[in-house]
Write a protein that holds these residues in place. Structure first.
Motif, PDB file in Angstrom:
ATOM      1  N   ILE A 271      -9.760   3.440 -17.389  1.00 43.79           N
ATOM      2  CA  ILE A 271      -8.952   3.229 -18.070  1.00 43.79           C
ATOM      3  C   ILE A 271      -7.541   2.146 -17.700  1.00 43.79           C
ATOM      4  N   MET A 272      -7.499   1.457 -18.222  1.00 50.06           N
ATOM      5  CA  MET A 272      -6.958  -0.074 -18.217  1.00 50.06           C
ATOM      6  C   MET A 272      -5.352   0.300 -18.543  1.00 50.06           C
ATOM      7  N   SER A 273      -4.572   0.878 -17.801  1.00 46.22           N
ATOM      8  CA  SER A 273      -3.037   1.212 -18.336  1.00 46.22           C
ATOM      9  C   SER A 273      -2.290   0.106 -17.681  1.00 46.22           C
ATOM     10  N   ALA A 274      -2.797  -0.697 -16.301  1.00 46.89           N
ATOM     11  CA  ALA A 274      -1.459  -1.777 -15.553  1.00 46.89           C
ATOM     12  C   ALA A 274      -1.456  -2.904 -16.688  1.00 46.89           C
ATOM     13  N   LEU A 367      -7.969   2.996 -28.243  1.00 44.45           N
ATOM     14  CA  LEU A 367      -6.904   1.359 -27.067  1.00 44.45           C
ATOM     15  C   LEU A 367      -5.428   2.514 -27.849  1.00 44.45           C
ATOM     16  N   VAL A 368      -4.250   2.262 -26.734  1.00 44.99           N
ATOM     17  CA  VAL A 368      -3.409   3.429 -26.787  1.00 44.99           C
ATOM     18  C   VAL A 368      -2.407   2.343 -26.990  1.00 44.99           C
ATOM     19  N   ALA A 369      -1.585   1.599 -27.992  1.00 42.75           N
ATOM     20  CA  ALA A 369      -0.865   0.859 -28.278  1.00 42.75           C
ATOM     21  C   ALA A 369       0.478   1.529 -27.933  1.00 42.75           C
ATOM     22  N   ASN A 370       1.354   1.223 -27.314  1.00 39.19           N
ATOM     23  CA  ASN A 370       2.946   1.587 -27.440  1.00 39.19           C
ATOM     24  C   ASN A 370       4.132   0.073 -26.905  1.00 39.19           C
ATOM     25  N   LEU A 398       0.883   9.229 -32.953  1.00 39.95           N
ATOM     26  CA  LEU A 398       1.580  10.614 -31.596  1.00 39.95           C
ATOM     27  C   LEU A 398       3.432  10.594 -31.984  1.00 39.95           C
ATOM     28  N   PRO A 399       3.706  11.890 -31.970  1.00 45.77           N
ATOM     29  CA  PRO A 399       5.324  11.294 -31.525  1.00 45.77           C
ATOM     30  C   PRO A 399       5.726  10.764 -30.401  1.00 45.77           C
ATOM     31  N   VAL A 400       6.963  10.636 -30.208  1.00 49.43           N
ATOM     32  CA  VAL A 400       7.138  10.546 -28.993  1.00 49.43           C
ATOM     33  C   VAL A 400       6.987  11.782 -28.106  1.00 49.43           C
ATOM     34  N   MET A 401       6.757  11.651 -26.347  1.00 52.67           N
ATOM     35  CA  MET A 401       6.125  12.318 -26.013  1.00 52.67           C
ATOM     36  C   MET A 401       6.682  12.711 -24.463  1.00 52.67           C
ATOM     37  N   PRO A 402       6.373  13.570 -23.430  1.00 52.91           N
ATOM     38  CA  PRO A 402       7.097  13.052 -21.998  1.00 52.91           C
ATOM     39  C   PRO A 402       5.424  12.082 -21.180  1.00 52.91           C
ATOM     40  N   LYS A 403       5.504  11.246 -20.722  1.00 52.94           N
ATOM     41  CA  LYS A 403       3.788  11.340 -20.512  1.00 52.94           C
ATOM     42  C   LYS A 403       3.151  11.452 -19.687  1.00 52.94           C
ATOM     43  N   THR A 404       3.156  13.038 -19.182  1.00 56.48           N
ATOM     44  CA  THR A 404       1.983  14.030 -19.170  1.00 56.48           C
ATOM     45  C   THR A 404       1.392  14.158 -20.117  1.00 56.48           C
ATOM     46  N   GLY A 405       2.178  14.214 -21.293  1.00 57.23           N
ATOM     47  CA  GLY A 405       1.428  14.782 -22.535  1.00 57.23           C
ATOM     48  C   GLY A 405       0.821  13.973 -23.417  1.00 57.23           C
ATOM     49  N   VAL A 406       0.667  12.583 -23.035  1.00 47.25           N
ATOM     50  CA  VAL A 406       0.426  11.590 -23.468  1.00 47.25           C
ATOM     51  C   VAL A 406      -0.629  11.434 -22.586  1.00 47.25           C
ATOM     52  N   ALA A 407      -0.597  11.401 -21.746  1.00 47.64           N
ATOM     53  CA  ALA A 407      -2.003  11.332 -20.781  1.00 47.64           C
ATOM     54  C   ALA A 407      -3.026  12.603 -20.810  1.00 47.64           C
ATOM     55  N   ALA A 408      -2.224  13.962 -21.556  1.00 50.79           N
ATOM     56  CA  ALA A 408      -3.309  14.909 -21.619  1.00 50.79           C
ATOM     57  C   ALA A 408      -3.748  14.548 -23.255  1.00 50.79           C
ATOM     58  N   ALA A 409      -3.605  14.168 -23.270  1.00 46.63           N
ATOM     59  CA  ALA A 409      -3.460  13.890 -25.460  1.00 46.63           C
ATOM     60  C   ALA A 409      -4.629  12.589 -25.252  1.00 46.63           C
ATOM     61  N   ILE A 410      -4.641  11.862 -24.232  1.00 49.99           N
ATOM     62  CA  ILE A 410      -5.505  10.592 -24.245  1.00 49.99           C
ATOM     63  C   ILE A 410      -6.859  11.097 -23.511  1.00 49.99           C
ATOM     64  N   TRP A 411      -6.253  12.046 -22.291  1.00 46.84           N
ATOM     65  CA  TRP A 411      -7.826  12.558 -21.925  1.00 46.84           C
ATOM     66  C   TRP A 411      -8.514  13.682 -23.162  1.00 46.84           C
ATOM     67  N   ASP A 412      -7.702  14.129 -23.089  1.00 50.29           N
ATOM     68  CA  ASP A 412      -8.540  15.312 -24.984  1.00 50.29           C
ATOM     69  C   ASP A 412      -9.251  14.331 -25.979  1.00 50.29           C
ATOM     70  N   ARG A 413      -9.154  13.102 -25.855  1.00 58.05           N
ATOM     71  CA  ARG A 413      -9.559  11.953 -26.544  1.00 58.05           C
ATOM     72  C   ARG A 413     -10.570  11.691 -26.263  1.00 58.05           C
ATOM     73  N   VAL A 414     -10.759  11.115 -24.638  1.00 51.56           N
ATOM     74  CA  VAL A 414     -11.763  10.694 -23.714  1.00 51.56           C
ATOM     75  C   VAL A 414     -12.663  11.920 -24.069  1.00 51.56           C
ATOM     76  N   VAL A 415     -12.742  13.124 -23.337  1.00 52.09           N
ATOM     77  CA  VAL A 415     -13.410  13.926 -22.830  1.00 52.09           C
ATOM     78  C   VAL A 415     -15.119  14.131 -24.367  1.00 52.09           C
ATOM     79  N   PRO A 416     -14.270  14.351 -25.899  1.00 50.93           N
ATOM     80  CA  PRO A 416     -15.346  14.654 -26.414  1.00 50.93           C
ATOM     81  C   PRO A 416     -16.227  13.607 -26.480  1.00 50.93           C
ATOM     82  N   LEU A 417     -15.988  12.133 -26.011  1.00 49.97           N
ATOM     83  CA  LEU A 417     -16.733  10.670 -26.376  1.00 49.97           C
ATOM     84  C   LEU A 417     -17.718  10.388 -25.122  1.00 49.97           C
ATOM     85  N   LEU A 418     -17.561  10.859 -24.228  1.00 51.57           N
ATOM     86  CA  LEU A 418     -17.971  11.511 -22.699  1.00 51.57           C
ATOM     87  C   LEU A 418     -19.490  12.363 -22.953  1.00 51.57           C
TER      88      LEU A 418
END
Ligand code: PMT
Length: 420
Positions: A271-274, A367-370, A398-418
Protein backbone atom coordinates in the motif's frame (compact mmCIF):
# COMPACT_ATOMS: atom_id res chain seq x y z
CA UNK A 1 -10.49 -3.68 18.32
CA UNK A 2 -10.59 -3.62 22.13
CA UNK A 3 -14.36 -3.14 22.33
CA UNK A 4 -15.97 -5.85 24.52
CA UNK A 5 -12.75 -7.91 24.58
CA UNK A 6 -12.41 -9.80 27.87
CA UNK A 7 -8.97 -9.07 29.28
CA UNK A 8 -7.55 -10.09 32.64
CA UNK A 9 -4.88 -7.74 33.93
CA UNK A 10 -2.73 -9.38 36.61
CA UNK A 11 -0.84 -6.88 38.77
CA UNK A 12 2.24 -8.03 40.74
CA UNK A 13 4.06 -6.23 43.53
CA UNK A 14 6.80 -4.03 42.16
CA UNK A 15 7.47 -0.33 42.05
CA UNK A 16 5.98 -0.28 38.52
CA UNK A 17 2.61 -1.58 39.84
CA UNK A 18 1.21 1.96 39.74
CA UNK A 19 1.65 2.03 35.96
CA UNK A 20 -0.93 -0.76 35.66
CA UNK A 21 -3.50 1.82 36.80
CA UNK A 22 -3.06 3.83 33.59
CA UNK A 23 -3.21 0.67 31.48
CA UNK A 24 -6.48 -0.48 33.07
CA UNK A 25 -7.95 2.98 32.63
CA UNK A 26 -6.98 3.11 28.91
CA UNK A 27 -8.29 -0.41 28.26
CA UNK A 28 -11.60 0.44 29.94
CA UNK A 29 -11.89 3.67 27.93
CA UNK A 30 -11.36 1.67 24.74
CA UNK A 31 -14.34 -0.51 25.68
CA UNK A 32 -12.54 -3.63 26.96
CA UNK A 33 -14.07 -5.67 29.80
CA UNK A 34 -11.17 -5.67 32.24
CA UNK A 35 -10.93 -8.02 35.23
CA UNK A 36 -8.06 -7.13 37.52
CA UNK A 37 -6.30 -9.71 39.68
CA UNK A 38 -3.96 -8.18 42.20
CA UNK A 39 -1.37 -10.12 44.20
CA UNK A 40 -0.91 -9.67 47.94
CA UNK A 41 2.47 -8.03 47.31
CA UNK A 42 0.96 -5.61 44.78
CA UNK A 43 -1.49 -4.44 47.45
CA UNK A 44 1.53 -2.99 49.28
CA UNK A 45 1.94 -0.58 46.33
CA UNK A 46 -1.56 -0.02 44.92
CA UNK A 47 -5.11 -0.33 46.27
CA UNK A 48 -7.73 -2.72 44.82
CA UNK A 49 -10.27 0.11 45.09
CA UNK A 50 -8.34 2.11 42.47
CA UNK A 51 -8.64 -0.72 39.95
CA UNK A 52 -12.29 -1.44 40.84
CA UNK A 53 -13.15 2.23 40.30
CA UNK A 54 -11.36 2.40 36.95
CA UNK A 55 -12.44 -0.97 35.57
CA UNK A 56 -16.03 -0.65 36.86
CA UNK A 57 -15.75 -4.32 37.86
CA UNK A 58 -14.83 -6.23 41.02
CA UNK A 59 -11.14 -6.80 41.64
CA UNK A 60 -9.87 -10.26 42.54
CA UNK A 61 -7.18 -10.76 45.12
CA UNK A 62 -7.42 -13.39 47.79
CA UNK A 63 -8.13 -16.91 46.53
CA UNK A 64 -9.00 -17.98 50.06
CA UNK A 65 -11.49 -15.28 51.08
CA UNK A 66 -14.14 -16.66 53.50
CA UNK A 67 -17.16 -16.79 51.13
CA UNK A 68 -15.32 -19.22 48.86
CA UNK A 69 -16.63 -17.22 45.87
CA UNK A 70 -13.18 -16.34 44.53
CA UNK A 71 -12.09 -19.96 44.52
CA UNK A 72 -15.07 -20.78 42.29
CA UNK A 73 -14.71 -17.62 40.21
CA UNK A 74 -11.16 -18.30 39.10
CA UNK A 75 -12.18 -21.05 36.69
CA UNK A 76 -14.95 -18.93 35.15
CA UNK A 77 -12.55 -16.00 34.86
CA UNK A 78 -9.89 -18.20 33.25
CA UNK A 79 -12.35 -19.74 30.78
CA UNK A 80 -13.96 -16.48 29.68
CA UNK A 81 -10.76 -14.52 29.19
CA UNK A 82 -9.49 -13.70 25.70
CA UNK A 83 -6.13 -12.57 27.07
CA UNK A 84 -4.22 -12.63 30.35
CA UNK A 85 -1.73 -9.79 30.62
CA UNK A 86 0.57 -9.51 33.63
CA UNK A 87 1.80 -5.98 34.28
CA UNK A 88 4.31 -5.72 35.87
CA UNK A 89 5.50 -9.32 36.03
CA UNK A 90 7.96 -9.67 38.90
CA UNK A 91 10.83 -12.20 39.03
CA UNK A 92 8.89 -14.04 41.74
CA UNK A 93 5.68 -14.45 39.68
CA UNK A 94 7.69 -15.29 36.54
CA UNK A 95 9.37 -18.11 38.50
CA UNK A 96 6.02 -19.38 39.80
CA UNK A 97 4.51 -19.34 36.30
CA UNK A 98 7.53 -21.13 34.83
CA UNK A 99 7.21 -23.91 37.40
CA UNK A 100 3.44 -24.28 37.17
CA UNK A 101 2.78 -23.15 40.71
CA UNK A 102 -0.75 -22.10 41.60
CA UNK A 103 -0.56 -20.62 45.07
CA UNK A 104 -2.50 -17.39 44.57
CA UNK A 105 -5.38 -16.14 42.45
CA UNK A 106 -3.15 -14.87 39.62
CA UNK A 107 -0.97 -17.97 39.21
CA UNK A 108 -4.03 -20.22 39.55
CA UNK A 109 -5.86 -18.37 36.78
CA UNK A 110 -2.68 -18.40 34.65
CA UNK A 111 -2.58 -22.17 34.93
CA UNK A 112 -6.29 -22.62 34.31
CA UNK A 113 -6.70 -20.33 31.31
CA UNK A 114 -6.27 -21.35 27.68
CA UNK A 115 -6.21 -17.71 26.57
CA UNK A 116 -2.93 -16.26 25.28
CA UNK A 117 -0.67 -14.89 28.02
CA UNK A 118 1.37 -11.70 27.70
CA UNK A 119 3.79 -10.70 30.43
CA UNK A 120 5.64 -7.43 30.90
CA UNK A 121 8.60 -8.05 33.25
CA UNK A 122 9.80 -5.04 35.26
CA UNK A 123 12.48 -5.21 37.94
CA UNK A 124 16.06 -4.20 38.72
CA UNK A 125 18.39 -5.12 35.86
CA UNK A 126 20.40 -7.52 38.04
CA UNK A 127 17.23 -9.49 38.75
CA UNK A 128 16.13 -9.37 35.11
CA UNK A 129 19.46 -10.52 33.69
CA UNK A 130 19.98 -13.17 36.38
CA UNK A 131 20.30 -16.62 34.74
CA UNK A 132 17.37 -17.92 36.84
CA UNK A 133 15.00 -15.22 35.52
CA UNK A 134 16.28 -15.61 31.97
CA UNK A 135 15.83 -19.41 32.13
CA UNK A 136 12.31 -18.97 33.47
CA UNK A 137 11.46 -16.49 30.70
CA UNK A 138 12.90 -18.84 28.06
CA UNK A 139 10.68 -21.63 29.41
CA UNK A 140 7.61 -19.42 29.28
CA UNK A 141 8.42 -18.29 25.72
CA UNK A 142 8.80 -21.93 24.69
CA UNK A 143 5.28 -22.55 26.00
CA UNK A 144 3.87 -19.74 23.90
CA UNK A 145 3.83 -16.90 26.42
CA UNK A 146 4.57 -13.53 24.83
CA UNK A 147 7.26 -11.71 26.81
CA UNK A 148 7.53 -7.97 26.33
CA UNK A 149 11.14 -6.84 26.61
CA UNK A 150 11.55 -4.27 29.42
CA UNK A 151 12.78 -0.82 28.48
CA UNK A 152 16.21 0.56 29.27
CA UNK A 153 16.29 3.68 31.42
CA UNK A 154 16.37 5.04 34.93
CA UNK A 155 15.39 2.37 37.48
CA UNK A 156 13.81 2.86 40.92
CA UNK A 157 17.26 2.37 42.46
CA UNK A 158 18.50 5.45 40.62
CA UNK A 159 20.76 3.39 38.36
CA UNK A 160 20.30 3.15 34.61
CA UNK A 161 19.72 -0.22 32.98
CA UNK A 162 17.23 -2.68 31.54
CA UNK A 163 14.14 -3.38 33.62
CA UNK A 164 11.68 -0.50 33.20
CA UNK A 165 8.08 -1.29 32.38
CA UNK A 166 7.40 -0.13 28.79
CA UNK A 167 5.04 2.85 28.45
CA UNK A 168 1.28 2.41 28.22
CA UNK A 169 1.21 2.91 24.41
CA UNK A 170 3.64 0.01 23.99
CA UNK A 171 1.66 -2.18 26.39
CA UNK A 172 -1.56 -1.40 24.50
CA UNK A 173 0.14 -2.11 21.16
CA UNK A 174 1.39 -5.48 22.42
CA UNK A 175 -2.06 -6.35 23.78
CA UNK A 176 -3.70 -5.49 20.45
CA UNK A 177 -1.11 -7.47 18.51
CA UNK A 178 -1.63 -10.60 20.63
CA UNK A 179 -5.43 -10.28 20.48
CA UNK A 180 -5.26 -9.96 16.68
CA UNK A 181 -2.65 -12.62 15.98
CA UNK A 182 -5.18 -14.95 14.32
CA UNK A 183 -6.96 -12.17 12.41
CA UNK A 184 -7.77 -12.11 8.69
CA UNK A 185 -4.22 -11.00 7.79
CA UNK A 186 -2.49 -13.70 9.86
CA UNK A 187 0.54 -15.08 8.05
CA UNK A 188 0.58 -12.19 5.54
CA UNK A 189 3.47 -9.80 4.93
CA UNK A 190 2.45 -6.28 4.05
CA UNK A 191 4.52 -3.29 3.01
CA UNK A 192 3.12 0.18 3.65
CA UNK A 193 4.73 3.44 2.62
CA UNK A 194 3.93 6.50 4.73
CA UNK A 195 4.83 10.15 5.16
CA UNK A 196 6.36 12.49 2.62
CA UNK A 197 9.82 12.39 1.12
CA UNK A 198 12.41 15.15 1.60
CA UNK A 199 14.47 16.05 -1.45
CA UNK A 200 17.58 17.92 -0.41
CA UNK A 201 18.44 21.31 -1.91
CA UNK A 202 21.49 21.81 0.29
CA UNK A 203 22.50 20.51 3.76
CA UNK A 204 19.81 22.62 5.48
CA UNK A 205 16.87 22.83 3.03
CA UNK A 206 14.65 20.42 1.17
CA UNK A 207 11.65 20.17 -1.15
CA UNK A 208 8.85 18.43 0.77
CA UNK A 209 5.10 18.23 1.37
CA UNK A 210 2.59 18.25 4.24
CA UNK A 211 2.20 14.51 4.81
CA UNK A 212 2.19 13.74 8.55
CA UNK A 213 2.28 9.96 8.06
CA UNK A 214 -1.00 9.52 10.01
CA UNK A 215 -2.78 7.65 7.20
CA UNK A 216 0.10 5.23 6.61
CA UNK A 217 0.84 4.64 10.30
CA UNK A 218 -2.86 3.93 10.93
CA UNK A 219 -2.89 1.43 8.05
CA UNK A 220 0.16 -0.23 9.62
CA UNK A 221 -1.44 -0.45 13.08
CA UNK A 222 -4.65 -1.88 11.65
CA UNK A 223 -2.73 -4.54 9.67
CA UNK A 224 -0.77 -5.48 12.81
CA UNK A 225 -4.02 -5.84 14.74
CA UNK A 226 -5.28 -8.27 12.07
CA UNK A 227 -2.23 -10.51 12.40
CA UNK A 228 0.01 -9.28 9.56
CA UNK A 229 3.78 -8.87 9.63
CA UNK A 230 4.02 -5.19 8.78
CA UNK A 231 6.93 -3.35 7.17
CA UNK A 232 6.51 0.40 7.28
CA UNK A 233 8.65 2.32 4.81
CA UNK A 234 8.44 5.80 6.21
CA UNK A 235 9.59 9.23 5.22
CA UNK A 236 10.53 11.64 8.03
CA UNK A 237 7.50 12.07 10.35
CA UNK A 238 6.94 12.97 14.00
CA UNK A 239 4.92 9.87 14.95
CA UNK A 240 5.85 7.05 17.34
CA UNK A 241 6.52 3.73 15.61
CA UNK A 242 3.58 1.38 16.32
CA UNK A 243 4.62 -1.52 18.55
CA UNK A 244 5.35 -4.71 16.60
CA UNK A 245 5.79 -2.97 13.24
CA UNK A 246 9.10 -3.21 11.37
CA UNK A 247 10.24 0.29 10.45
CA UNK A 248 12.45 1.24 7.51
CA UNK A 249 13.19 4.97 7.60
CA UNK A 250 13.95 6.73 4.34
CA UNK A 251 14.31 10.34 3.35
CA UNK A 252 14.14 10.64 -0.43
CA UNK A 253 11.98 9.19 -3.21
CA UNK A 254 14.96 7.23 -4.54
CA UNK A 255 15.56 5.69 -1.11
CA UNK A 256 11.85 4.89 -0.81
CA UNK A 257 11.92 3.16 -4.19
CA UNK A 258 14.91 1.00 -3.15
CA UNK A 259 13.30 0.09 0.18
CA UNK A 260 9.93 -0.75 -1.40
CA UNK A 261 11.58 -2.94 -4.06
CA UNK A 262 13.63 -4.67 -1.36
CA UNK A 263 10.66 -5.53 0.87
CA UNK A 264 8.04 -6.47 -1.75
CA UNK A 265 9.95 -9.55 -2.93
CA UNK A 266 8.18 -11.74 -0.35
CA UNK A 267 5.17 -9.53 0.44
CA UNK A 268 1.47 -10.16 -0.19
CA UNK A 269 0.37 -6.52 -0.21
CA UNK A 270 1.90 -3.14 -1.03
CA UNK A 271 0.00 0.00 0.00
CA UNK A 272 1.58 3.25 -1.16
CA UNK A 273 0.07 5.93 1.06
CA UNK A 274 3.26 7.99 1.04
CA UNK A 275 3.32 11.36 -0.63
CA UNK A 276 6.37 10.73 -2.79
CA UNK A 277 7.93 13.88 -4.25
CA UNK A 278 7.47 13.91 -8.01
CA UNK A 279 10.55 16.14 -8.45
CA UNK A 280 13.95 16.58 -6.80
CA UNK A 281 16.69 19.18 -7.23
CA UNK A 282 18.97 18.16 -10.09
CA UNK A 283 22.00 18.93 -7.94
CA UNK A 284 22.37 19.05 -4.18
CA UNK A 285 24.65 21.88 -3.04
CA UNK A 286 27.46 20.61 -0.80
CA UNK A 287 27.22 23.69 1.42
CA UNK A 288 24.40 25.96 2.55
CA UNK A 289 23.37 28.21 -0.33
CA UNK A 290 24.14 31.83 0.59
CA UNK A 291 21.93 34.76 -0.37
CA UNK A 292 24.51 35.73 -2.96
CA UNK A 293 24.40 32.26 -4.58
CA UNK A 294 26.96 29.49 -4.94
CA UNK A 295 28.52 27.01 -7.37
CA UNK A 296 25.19 25.20 -8.04
CA UNK A 297 22.85 28.14 -8.38
CA UNK A 298 25.29 30.66 -9.74
CA UNK A 299 25.25 34.28 -8.56
CA UNK A 300 21.79 35.72 -7.97
CA UNK A 301 22.32 39.38 -7.31
CA UNK A 302 18.80 40.14 -8.62
CA UNK A 303 17.27 38.58 -5.44
CA UNK A 304 16.01 35.49 -7.26
CA UNK A 305 17.05 31.89 -6.89
CA UNK A 306 16.19 29.25 -9.48
CA UNK A 307 16.41 25.58 -8.53
CA UNK A 308 16.42 23.17 -11.42
CA UNK A 309 14.23 20.12 -10.65
CA UNK A 310 14.26 16.70 -12.32
CA UNK A 311 11.54 14.08 -12.20
CA UNK A 312 11.68 11.29 -9.62
CA UNK A 313 10.76 7.78 -10.72
CA UNK A 314 7.11 6.88 -10.13
CA UNK A 315 7.47 3.80 -7.91
CA UNK A 316 4.03 2.31 -8.63
CA UNK A 317 4.10 3.04 -12.37
CA UNK A 318 7.60 1.63 -12.70
CA UNK A 319 6.56 -1.49 -10.79
CA UNK A 320 3.58 -2.02 -13.12
CA UNK A 321 5.79 -1.64 -16.20
CA UNK A 322 8.38 -4.03 -14.84
CA UNK A 323 5.79 -6.70 -13.90
CA UNK A 324 4.35 -6.42 -17.42
CA UNK A 325 7.81 -6.81 -18.92
CA UNK A 326 7.62 -3.46 -20.70
CA UNK A 327 10.81 -3.02 -22.72
CA UNK A 328 13.30 -0.62 -21.14
CA UNK A 329 11.55 -0.63 -17.73
CA UNK A 330 13.66 -0.79 -14.61
CA UNK A 331 13.67 -4.45 -13.51
CA UNK A 332 12.17 -5.26 -10.11
CA UNK A 333 13.64 -8.20 -8.15
CA UNK A 334 11.49 -11.31 -8.73
CA UNK A 335 8.40 -11.48 -6.53
CA UNK A 336 7.79 -14.72 -4.62
CA UNK A 337 3.99 -14.26 -4.45
CA UNK A 338 1.21 -12.40 -6.17
CA UNK A 339 1.38 -8.83 -4.88
CA UNK A 340 -1.83 -6.89 -4.26
CA UNK A 341 -1.07 -3.25 -5.09
CA UNK A 342 -2.98 -0.36 -3.55
CA UNK A 343 -2.28 3.27 -4.40
CA UNK A 344 -3.59 6.57 -3.14
CA UNK A 345 -4.40 9.69 -5.13
CA UNK A 346 -4.08 13.09 -3.51
CA UNK A 347 -6.00 15.59 -5.61
CA UNK A 348 -7.30 19.15 -5.36
CA UNK A 349 -9.52 19.05 -8.48
CA UNK A 350 -11.16 16.53 -10.85
CA UNK A 351 -10.76 13.82 -8.21
CA UNK A 352 -12.65 11.06 -10.05
CA UNK A 353 -10.98 11.58 -13.45
CA UNK A 354 -7.46 11.77 -12.01
CA UNK A 355 -8.06 8.79 -9.74
CA UNK A 356 -9.36 6.61 -12.58
CA UNK A 357 -6.41 7.57 -14.75
CA UNK A 358 -3.94 6.66 -11.94
CA UNK A 359 -5.69 3.35 -11.24
CA UNK A 360 -5.34 2.33 -14.90
CA UNK A 361 -1.86 3.71 -15.56
CA UNK A 362 -0.38 2.21 -12.37
CA UNK A 363 -2.43 -1.01 -12.81
CA UNK A 364 -3.60 -1.14 -9.22
CA UNK A 365 -5.97 -3.52 -7.49
CA UNK A 366 -7.40 -0.60 -5.50
CA UNK A 367 -6.96 3.14 -5.52
CA UNK A 368 -7.93 5.34 -2.57
CA UNK A 369 -8.60 8.92 -3.61
CA UNK A 370 -8.78 11.88 -1.24
CA UNK A 371 -9.45 15.53 -1.91
CA UNK A 372 -6.60 17.15 0.01
CA UNK A 373 -8.10 20.63 -0.29
CA UNK A 374 -10.84 19.73 2.23
CA UNK A 375 -10.40 20.64 5.91
CA UNK A 376 -11.43 17.17 7.08
CA UNK A 377 -9.29 15.17 4.64
CA UNK A 378 -5.78 14.49 3.46
CA UNK A 379 -2.66 15.97 5.01
CA UNK A 380 -2.30 16.07 8.78
CA UNK A 381 -5.99 15.49 9.60
CA UNK A 382 -7.29 12.77 11.94
CA UNK A 383 -10.19 12.11 9.57
CA UNK A 384 -10.40 11.38 5.87
CA UNK A 385 -13.08 11.33 3.19
CA UNK A 386 -12.14 8.85 0.48
CA UNK A 387 -13.40 7.30 -2.71
CA UNK A 388 -12.24 3.73 -3.31
CA UNK A 389 -11.81 2.64 -6.92
CA UNK A 390 -11.62 -1.06 -7.78
CA UNK A 391 -9.77 -2.60 -10.74
CA UNK A 392 -13.13 -3.36 -12.45
CA UNK A 393 -13.95 0.39 -12.34
CA UNK A 394 -16.43 0.06 -9.45
CA UNK A 395 -16.32 3.11 -7.19
CA UNK A 396 -17.29 3.48 -3.54
CA UNK A 397 -17.89 6.85 -1.92
CA UNK A 398 -17.19 6.55 1.82
CA UNK A 399 -18.30 9.13 4.40
CA UNK A 400 -15.88 11.23 6.43
CA UNK A 401 -14.35 8.90 9.03
CA UNK A 402 -11.46 8.83 11.47
CA UNK A 403 -8.36 7.55 9.66
CA UNK A 404 -8.66 4.38 11.79
CA UNK A 405 -12.03 3.72 10.11
CA UNK A 406 -10.60 4.43 6.64
CA UNK A 407 -7.71 2.03 7.33
CA UNK A 408 -10.15 -0.69 8.43
CA UNK A 409 -12.28 -0.11 5.30
CA UNK A 410 -9.21 -0.44 3.06
CA UNK A 411 -8.07 -3.70 4.70
CA UNK A 412 -11.66 -5.01 4.51
CA UNK A 413 -11.38 -4.63 0.74
CA UNK A 414 -7.84 -6.03 0.47
CA UNK A 415 -8.57 -9.24 2.42
CA UNK A 416 -10.99 -10.74 -0.17
CA UNK A 417 -8.46 -9.98 -2.95
CA UNK A 418 -5.89 -12.13 -1.12
CA UNK A 419 -8.18 -15.13 -1.38
CA UNK A 420 -8.49 -14.91 -5.19
O1 PMT B 1 0.19 11.45 5.88
P1 PMT B 1 -1.13 12.16 6.15
O2 PMT B 1 -0.90 13.55 6.72
O3 PMT B 1 -2.05 11.33 6.97
O4 PMT B 1 -1.82 12.42 4.76
C1 PMT B 1 -2.32 11.36 4.01
C2 PMT B 1 -2.07 11.54 2.51
C3 PMT B 1 -2.81 12.76 2.01
C4 PMT B 1 -0.57 11.70 2.22
C5 PMT B 1 -2.60 10.22 1.82
O5 PMT B 1 -3.96 10.08 2.10
C6 PMT B 1 -2.38 10.26 0.31
O6 PMT B 1 -3.17 10.77 -0.44
N1 PMT B 1 -1.23 9.69 -0.15
C7 PMT B 1 -0.79 9.73 -1.56
C8 PMT B 1 -0.11 11.04 -1.86
C9 PMT B 1 0.39 11.11 -3.28
O7 PMT B 1 1.56 11.17 -3.50
O8 PMT B 1 -0.54 11.01 -4.21
P2 PMT B 1 -0.24 11.08 -5.83
O9 PMT B 1 -1.57 11.24 -6.41
O10 PMT B 1 0.81 12.09 -6.11
O11 PMT B 1 0.39 9.66 -6.15
C10 PMT B 1 -0.41 8.55 -6.58
C11 PMT B 1 0.16 7.25 -6.04
O12 PMT B 1 1.45 7.01 -6.63
C12 PMT B 1 0.37 7.24 -4.54
O13 PMT B 1 0.04 5.95 -4.06
C13 PMT B 1 1.85 7.53 -4.40
O14 PMT B 1 2.39 6.92 -3.21
C14 PMT B 1 2.43 6.88 -5.64
N2 PMT B 1 3.65 7.54 -6.14
C15 PMT B 1 3.66 8.89 -6.33
C16 PMT B 1 4.80 9.49 -6.82
C17 PMT B 1 5.93 8.70 -7.11
N3 PMT B 1 7.04 9.24 -7.55
N4 PMT B 1 5.88 7.38 -6.91
C18 PMT B 1 4.75 6.77 -6.45
O15 PMT B 1 4.70 5.55 -6.30
Amino acid sequence: MLLNRRIIVGVCGGIASYKAIDLVSKLQQAGALVDVIITENAEEFVRPLTFATLSHRPVFGDLWEPSGEAAETHIALAENAELLVIVPATANTIARLAHGMADNMLTTVALATRAPVLIAPAMHSHMYTHPATQANLALLRERGVTVLEPAVGKLASGETGIGRLPDTATLLGAIQQVLGQHGDLAGRRVVISAGGTHEAIDPVRYVGNHSSGKMGYTLATEARDRGAHVILVSGPVALPVPYGVELCSVETALQMRDAVYHFITDADVLIMSAAVADFRPAQVAAHKIKKSGNEVTGQHEDGELAIHLVQNPDILAELAASLNGVAGSRPVPPLKRRLIRVGFAAETQNLVEHAQEKLRRKQLDLLVANDVSRDDSGFGTDTNKVLIFHADDAMEDLPVMPKTGVAAAIWDRVVPLLAV
